[in-house]
Design a protein around this motif. Structure first.
Motif, PDB file in Angstrom:
ATOM      1  N   LYS A   3       0.826  -1.208   0.000  1.00 47.06           N
ATOM      2  CA  LYS A   3       0.000   0.000   0.000  1.00 47.06           C
ATOM      3  C   LYS A   3       0.855   1.251   0.000  1.00 47.06           C
ATOM      4  CE  LYS A   3      -3.805  -2.337   0.599  1.00 47.06           C
ATOM      5  NZ  LYS A   3      -4.908  -2.355  -0.307  1.00 47.06           N
ATOM      6  N   TRP A  46      -3.597   3.216  -1.656  1.00 46.86           N
ATOM      7  CA  TRP A  46      -3.786   2.522  -2.927  1.00 46.86           C
ATOM      8  C   TRP A  46      -2.769   1.408  -3.058  1.00 46.86           C
ATOM      9  CZ3 TRP A  46      -4.897   6.543  -7.307  1.00 46.86           C
ATOM     10  CH2 TRP A  46      -5.950   7.361  -6.908  1.00 46.86           C
ATOM     11  N   CYS A  47      -3.130   0.389  -3.802  1.00 50.77           N
ATOM     12  CA  CYS A  47      -2.218  -0.722  -4.040  1.00 50.77           C
ATOM     13  C   CYS A  47      -1.137  -0.285  -5.028  1.00 50.77           C
ATOM     14  CB  CYS A  47      -2.987  -1.917  -4.593  1.00 50.77           C
ATOM     15  SG  CYS A  47      -1.943  -3.335  -4.935  1.00 50.77           S
ATOM     16  N   ARG A  66       2.222  -1.073  -9.943  1.00 49.84           N
ATOM     17  CA  ARG A  66       1.091  -0.270 -10.398  1.00 49.84           C
ATOM     18  C   ARG A  66       1.446   0.636 -11.575  1.00 49.84           C
ATOM     19  NH1 ARG A  66      -0.749   4.400  -7.118  1.00 49.84           N
ATOM     20  NH2 ARG A  66      -1.537   5.565  -8.844  1.00 49.84           N
TER      21      ARG A  66
END
Length: 125
Positions: A75, A80-81, A99
């Motif tokens: 995280k 958010w991932c 990401r």
């Protein structure tokens, strides 16, 4: 996993344990650097009626359970991932999905610190 509908194939309990221990090493290294990471386990359970069970010695309900490989999600500050880390099914390598859209990166299981370095590099860009 990036696609929440994608479920990896089921594995046996021993494989889950091996993968979980390997991911715990990466998680510990990330936490030491102040990065939040969580291991997730997926278990599929099912229950269905056996229509052929008309005899008293046969159960009318049957069940099944499948374990799936664990994954580690990293995280960011906003929650958010930023990355997902899993283990290769046969290779025993860490598989890192960032990401930022880069390709899936494989890191040999003997080098969990390289997984941390990949994640830190992606965070800096």
């Amino acid at each position: 996993m990036d696609n929440c509908k994608a479920v990896p194939p089921a594995v046996d309990e021993a494989t889950v344990e091996i993968h979980d221990k390997a991911l715990a090493v990466v998680q510990r290294l990330l936490i030491e650097r102040g990065i939040r990471a969580h291991r997730h386990h997926t278990i599929s359970l099912g229950l269905f009626a056996n229509s052929a069970a008309s005899w008293p010695d046969q159960p009318s309900l049957r069940s099944w359970m499948e374990r799936h490989p664990p994954e580690l999600t990293v995280k960011g500050p906003q929650g958010w991932c930023e990355a997902t880390v899993t283990m290769g099914p046969r290779s025993g390598s860490y598989l890192v999905s960032l990401r930022n859209g880069s390709d899936l990166q494989a890191v040999r299981s003997e080098h969990p610190e390289q997984v941390v370095d990949l994640i830190l590099t992606a965070r800096g860009s």
